[in-house]
Design a protein around this motif. Sequence first.
Motif, short mmCIF file in Angstrom:
data_model
loop_
_atom_site.label_atom_id
_atom_site.label_comp_id
_atom_site.label_asym_id
_atom_site.label_seq_id
_atom_site.Cartn_x
_atom_site.Cartn_y
_atom_site.Cartn_z
N MET A 1 0.82 -1.19 0.00
CA MET A 1 0.00 0.00 0.00
C MET A 1 0.87 1.26 0.00
O MET A 1 0.71 2.12 -0.84
N LEU A 2 1.81 1.37 0.96
CA LEU A 2 2.68 2.55 0.99
C LEU A 2 3.58 2.58 -0.24
O LEU A 2 3.82 3.65 -0.80
N LYS A 3 4.09 1.43 -0.63
CA LYS A 3 4.95 1.38 -1.80
C LYS A 3 4.21 1.88 -3.03
O LYS A 3 4.74 2.69 -3.80
N ASP A 4 2.99 1.42 -3.23
CA ASP A 4 2.21 1.85 -4.39
C ASP A 4 1.93 3.35 -4.35
O ASP A 4 2.03 4.03 -5.38
N ALA A 5 1.59 3.86 -3.18
CA ALA A 5 1.30 5.29 -3.06
C ALA A 5 2.54 6.14 -3.33
O ALA A 5 2.48 7.15 -4.04
N ALA A 6 3.68 5.73 -2.78
CA ALA A 6 4.93 6.48 -2.99
C ALA A 6 5.38 6.39 -4.45
O ALA A 6 5.86 7.38 -5.02
N THR A 7 5.21 5.23 -5.05
CA THR A 7 5.60 5.05 -6.45
C THR A 7 4.75 5.93 -7.37
O THR A 7 5.26 6.58 -8.28
N ALA A 8 3.44 5.97 -7.11
CA ALA A 8 2.54 6.79 -7.94
C ALA A 8 2.83 8.27 -7.81
O ALA A 8 2.90 8.99 -8.80
N VAL A 9 3.02 8.75 -6.58
CA VAL A 9 3.26 10.19 -6.39
C VAL A 9 4.63 10.59 -6.93
O VAL A 9 4.82 11.72 -7.37
N ARG A 10 5.58 9.69 -6.91
CA ARG A 10 6.91 9.97 -7.46
C ARG A 10 6.81 10.42 -8.91
O ARG A 10 7.53 11.31 -9.36
N GLU A 11 5.90 9.82 -9.65
CA GLU A 11 5.72 10.18 -11.06
C GLU A 11 5.25 11.62 -11.24
O GLU A 11 5.42 12.20 -12.31
N ARG A 12 4.65 12.19 -10.21
CA ARG A 12 4.16 13.57 -10.30
C ARG A 12 5.18 14.59 -9.77
O ARG A 12 4.89 15.78 -9.71
N ALA A 13 6.35 14.13 -9.38
CA ALA A 13 7.38 15.05 -8.88
C ALA A 13 7.70 16.10 -9.94
O ALA A 13 7.64 15.83 -11.14
N TYR A 14 8.06 17.28 -9.48
CA TYR A 14 8.48 18.37 -10.37
C TYR A 14 9.98 18.48 -10.22
O TYR A 14 10.48 19.06 -9.26
N ALA A 15 10.71 17.86 -11.16
CA ALA A 15 12.17 17.81 -11.08
C ALA A 15 12.80 18.11 -12.44
O ALA A 15 13.57 17.31 -12.96
N PRO A 16 12.50 19.28 -13.02
CA PRO A 16 13.02 19.58 -14.35
C PRO A 16 14.52 19.86 -14.39
O PRO A 16 15.12 19.85 -15.47
N TYR A 17 15.15 20.11 -13.26
CA TYR A 17 16.57 20.47 -13.23
C TYR A 17 17.45 19.26 -12.97
O TYR A 17 18.44 19.05 -13.64
N SER A 18 17.09 18.46 -11.99
CA SER A 18 17.90 17.28 -11.66
C SER A 18 17.38 16.01 -12.32
O SER A 18 18.11 15.03 -12.44
N ASN A 19 16.10 16.01 -12.69
CA ASN A 19 15.43 14.80 -13.19
C ASN A 19 15.48 13.67 -12.17
O ASN A 19 15.40 12.50 -12.53
N PHE A 20 15.64 14.01 -10.90
CA PHE A 20 15.70 13.03 -9.82
C PHE A 20 14.39 13.10 -9.04
O PHE A 20 14.20 13.93 -8.17
N LYS A 21 13.46 12.23 -9.42
CA LYS A 21 12.13 12.23 -8.81
C LYS A 21 12.11 11.34 -7.58
O LYS A 21 12.62 10.22 -7.60
N VAL A 22 11.49 11.85 -6.51
CA VAL A 22 11.36 11.11 -5.26
C VAL A 22 9.91 11.14 -4.83
O VAL A 22 9.24 12.18 -4.93
N GLY A 23 9.42 10.02 -4.33
CA GLY A 23 8.07 9.94 -3.78
C GLY A 23 8.13 9.45 -2.36
O GLY A 23 9.00 8.63 -2.01
N ALA A 24 7.23 9.94 -1.53
CA ALA A 24 7.16 9.51 -0.12
C ALA A 24 5.71 9.28 0.26
O ALA A 24 4.82 10.00 -0.20
N ALA A 25 5.49 8.29 1.11
CA ALA A 25 4.16 8.02 1.64
C ALA A 25 4.28 7.75 3.13
O ALA A 25 5.20 7.06 3.56
N LEU A 26 3.36 8.31 3.89
CA LEU A 26 3.31 8.12 5.33
C LEU A 26 1.99 7.46 5.70
O LEU A 26 0.94 7.84 5.16
#
Length: 131
Positions: A1-26
């Motif tokens: 559940m947390l893994k899926d939520a963090a993975t999905a939100v990671r795709e919405r990261a705004y990282a145009p400079y580093s292209n290093f997207k991170v997602g977190a779920a609590l």
Amino acid sequence: MLKDAATAVRERAYAPYSNFKVGAALRTASGAVHVGCNVENVAYPEGTCAEAGAIAAMVAAGETAFVEAFVIADSPSPVPPCGGCRQKLAEFAGPDAKVTLATTAGQLFETTVGALLPGSFGRAHMEPADG
């Protein structure tokens, strides 16, 4: 559940400079899940981390404590939270709260908030000294 939520939100990261997207779920004790992703800014220090975003979402939803966290990034090994986020995590969870760090390739590292920030600065430090 947390893994899926963090993975999905990671795709919405705004990282145009580093292209290093991170997602977190609590996950809170109530079972609610709150997510966050990193949001960069051309002035690098003004960006926000995924963990901070998830904490902000949790607080905005009316909760102030989590029991488990999951952080994911596309990296060669699981990426630990930065120092500032370690302090932020310690503010909203006990030292035994589980933290799973993951890569998009499936590598996992399980730890705790206390292990990430031993000797953390906390609420007790703000109490007046006995005089």
